[in-house]
Design a protein around this motif. Structure first.
Motif, PDB file in Angstrom:
ATOM      1  N   LEU A 144       0.765  -1.146  -0.232  1.00 49.86           N
ATOM      2  CA  LEU A 144       0.113  -0.022  -0.020  1.00 49.86           C
ATOM      3  C   LEU A 144       0.881   1.294  -0.087  1.00 49.86           C
ATOM      4  CD1 LEU A 144      -2.909  -0.956   2.430  1.00 49.86           C
ATOM      5  CD2 LEU A 144      -3.053  -0.519  -0.112  1.00 49.86           C
ATOM      6  N   ALA A 145       2.012   1.428   0.556  1.00 49.92           N
ATOM      7  CA  ALA A 145       2.907   2.313   0.505  1.00 49.92           C
ATOM      8  C   ALA A 145       3.337   2.688  -0.628  1.00 49.92           C
ATOM      9  CB  ALA A 145       3.963   2.074   1.442  1.00 49.92           C
ATOM     10  N   THR A 146       3.339   1.764  -1.823  1.00 50.15           N
ATOM     11  CA  THR A 146       3.850   1.954  -3.091  1.00 50.15           C
ATOM     12  C   THR A 146       2.997   2.845  -4.086  1.00 50.15           C
ATOM     13  OG1 THR A 146       3.013   0.072  -3.903  1.00 50.15           O
ATOM     14  CG2 THR A 146       5.298  -0.120  -3.205  1.00 50.15           C
ATOM     15  N   VAL A 147       1.766   2.930  -3.558  1.00 50.37           N
ATOM     16  CA  VAL A 147       0.519   3.679  -4.168  1.00 50.37           C
ATOM     17  C   VAL A 147      -0.245   4.648  -3.162  1.00 50.37           C
ATOM     18  CG1 VAL A 147       0.108   1.808  -5.705  1.00 50.37           C
ATOM     19  CG2 VAL A 147      -1.294   1.656  -3.605  1.00 50.37           C
ATOM     20  N   GLN A 148       0.548   4.990  -2.082  1.00 52.96           N
ATOM     21  CA  GLN A 148      -0.208   5.752  -1.133  1.00 52.96           C
ATOM     22  C   GLN A 148      -0.342   7.201  -1.901  1.00 52.96           C
ATOM     23  OE1 GLN A 148      -0.956   5.097   1.903  1.00 52.96           O
ATOM     24  NE2 GLN A 148      -2.056   6.904   2.063  1.00 52.96           N
ATOM     25  N   GLU A 149       0.424   7.765  -2.645  1.00 50.82           N
ATOM     26  CA  GLU A 149       0.020   9.182  -3.288  1.00 50.82           C
ATOM     27  C   GLU A 149      -1.262   9.091  -4.068  1.00 50.82           C
ATOM     28  OE1 GLU A 149       2.146  11.997  -6.578  1.00 50.82           O
ATOM     29  OE2 GLU A 149       3.349  10.799  -5.136  1.00 50.82           O
ATOM     30  N   GLN A 150      -1.407   7.889  -4.840  1.00 47.99           N
ATOM     31  CA  GLN A 150      -2.397   7.581  -5.724  1.00 47.99           C
ATOM     32  C   GLN A 150      -3.834   7.554  -5.027  1.00 47.99           C
ATOM     33  OE1 GLN A 150       0.303   6.555  -6.163  1.00 47.99           O
ATOM     34  NE2 GLN A 150       1.113   7.558  -7.972  1.00 47.99           N
ATOM     35  N   ILE A 151      -3.500   7.029  -4.098  1.00 46.56           N
ATOM     36  CA  ILE A 151      -4.954   6.652  -3.055  1.00 46.56           C
ATOM     37  C   ILE A 151      -5.156   7.886  -2.598  1.00 46.56           C
ATOM     38  CG2 ILE A 151      -5.633   5.647  -0.830  1.00 46.56           C
ATOM     39  CD1 ILE A 151      -4.053   3.411  -1.732  1.00 46.56           C
TER      40      ILE A 151
END
Length: 76
Positions: free
Chosen positions: A50-57
């Motif tokens: 989840l940290a790898t897509v945190q910005e997109q979330i």
């Protein structure tokens, strides 16, 4: 967002990971196999993904990512 973009983001954040993502443009499911998961609990593995897509979330580009499977190559 395309499934390939989600895969790219996860691979960028987890070096050498094998990633398969399915989804409909806003809701996605991922299977992630990474040596970086060695010695980690299930929750730690999920947090790493989840940290790898945190910005997109955070900016609502990606609404939901369900981690179907997160394991090491040995566990796979």
């Amino acid at each position: 967002m395309e499934t390939t973009r989600v895969e790219e983001l996860i691979r960028a954040g987890l070096s050498g990971a094998e990633v398969t993502v399915t989804g409909d443009g806003r809701h996605f499911e991922a299977v992630v196999i990474s040596a970086e998961f060695a010695g980690k609990s299930l929750i730690q593995k999920h947090r790493m993904v989840l940290a790898t897509v945190q910005e997109q979330i955070a900016n609502d580009e990606l609404h939901a990512l369900s981690i179907k499977k997160a394991c090491t190559p040995e566990e796979w």
